[in-house]
Design a protein around this motif. Sequence first.
Motif, mmCIF file in Angstrom:
data_model
loop_
_atom_site.group_PDB
_atom_site.id
_atom_site.type_symbol
_atom_site.label_atom_id
_atom_site.label_comp_id
_atom_site.label_asym_id
_atom_site.label_seq_id
_atom_site.Cartn_x
_atom_site.Cartn_y
_atom_site.Cartn_z
ATOM 1 N N VAL A 114 0.837 -1.204 0.000
ATOM 2 C CA VAL A 114 0.000 0.000 0.000
ATOM 3 C C VAL A 114 0.870 1.251 0.000
ATOM 4 O O VAL A 114 0.631 2.196 -0.767
ATOM 5 C CB VAL A 114 -0.942 -0.012 1.219
ATOM 6 N N TYR A 115 1.902 1.279 0.844
ATOM 7 C CA TYR A 115 2.770 2.453 0.907
ATOM 8 C C TYR A 115 3.502 2.681 -0.414
ATOM 9 O O TYR A 115 3.778 3.825 -0.783
ATOM 10 C CB TYR A 115 3.787 2.293 2.037
ATOM 11 N N ALA A 116 3.810 1.607 -1.118
ATOM 12 C CA ALA A 116 4.520 1.742 -2.392
ATOM 13 C C ALA A 116 3.612 2.242 -3.510
ATOM 14 O O ALA A 116 4.108 2.625 -4.580
ATOM 15 C CB ALA A 116 5.144 0.406 -2.786
ATOM 16 N N HIS A 117 2.296 2.235 -3.293
ATOM 17 C CA HIS A 117 1.350 2.660 -4.324
ATOM 18 C C HIS A 117 0.375 3.697 -3.763
ATOM 19 O O HIS A 117 -0.813 3.687 -4.096
ATOM 20 C CB HIS A 117 0.565 1.452 -4.860
ATOM 21 N N ASP A 118 0.854 4.583 -2.903
ATOM 22 C CA ASP A 118 -0.045 5.553 -2.271
ATOM 23 C C ASP A 118 0.087 6.954 -2.861
ATOM 24 O O ASP A 118 -0.244 7.942 -2.204
ATOM 25 C CB ASP A 118 0.201 5.603 -0.766
ATOM 26 N N GLN A 119 0.564 7.070 -4.092
ATOM 27 C CA GLN A 119 0.678 8.378 -4.728
ATOM 28 C C GLN A 119 -0.566 8.667 -5.573
ATOM 29 O O GLN A 119 -0.951 7.825 -6.394
ATOM 30 C CB GLN A 119 1.931 8.418 -5.616
ATOM 31 N N PRO A 120 -1.223 9.817 -5.453
ATOM 32 C CA PRO A 120 -0.993 10.829 -4.412
ATOM 33 C C PRO A 120 -1.613 10.428 -3.064
ATOM 34 O O PRO A 120 -1.069 10.738 -2.019
ATOM 35 C CB PRO A 120 -1.658 12.068 -4.989
#
Length: 362
Positions: A178-184
């Motif tokens: 999740v953190y690796a794909h939390d943009q934005p």
Amino acid sequence: MAVWVGFLAEPYWSGHWDELFGGVGGVGGVGGVGGNVSSSVSGRIEGGSSVHRLVLYVRVTLAGGVLALACWGVLRRRAAGFTERSLLVLTFVPFLGFGMQSYGGEMALRVFMFALPGACVLGALAVFPRVGADRARLGPVAALLAGLALMSGFLVARWGNETFERVRPGEVAAMEYVYAHDQPTVRVLWMSNDPIDNVTPAMPWGARDMERVRYEPTLAPRDPVLVGSLVTALRQAGPHSCLMVGRGQSVYLTLDSGYDEHWQERLRRSLDQRAELRRVFGNDDAALYELMRQPSGPVAEPAPGPAGPLVTWTPWSVVGAVALMLLLAVGVLLLQLPVDQVVEPGCSPRSSSASCRRRRSP
């Protein structure tokens, strides 16, 4: 403490007086003393599995046993000719907290923890009420038995919920995804038996990127085959949202709310069979799902807010700040005075009595 409550904690209590003191004066209603006690004790035992109820019963029994031992200590000390006023105040004043609020059903825990220091001393005095007691030989035996009972019960009370409180590597790996794909930003939907009141997930959440990852509880279906509500919740959450099914939260639902023991496995099979969903991450402990076709609309930008504590300044805030500085200045001046210039109660600065001279001597 006064500075923290008056200034740094002001965003919490400002505008929430009814929540903080709504139970004052109430006896049986919601928010009153009776409601606060029931929500903190019996309300936490209702429902769930038999194992979880056993853990909660052991906790209540241990707490009641310690308090009963403290009351016995008061009686034994009175029988021995002693009055423990300070220990009584230290032990029983925290129970006034039940008259304020339920603290989300955890007021009993707070009351017990604040009362525990005094209760432990009174409990020890119940076993050894005075030095050189007539039955001193029974004291060590009673202390040994009480210690064994408390330690045995502690193992159940503390580690009984370990199955959902411990952090599993698979769930950590899911959150790393999740953190690796939390943009934005990204919304993480997690399973809750009560999305209104139960808003703390049993998963390793909030390790970082708090301004980018938004955690939203969604109602966990009792029947793991009926997952249509979860698909609808994903659509309503908007674009760049995912649904997390974790082992810790599933075990919590089983123990606390009586969900089926194999609820997670059946739920994941049902989600895997939905054509609208795809599993973007999965292992034995956790799985992440998202919609095949993302809803239209912009993805929200992160809004971390201002750094540091937020203090709302009012005229009374200025008065409090000035009073604080004056008190600190007076304290510094008193610390700089020589020891022989500190006047004891009952002695004048020019007193020449022997007792006053002895008090002034360093």
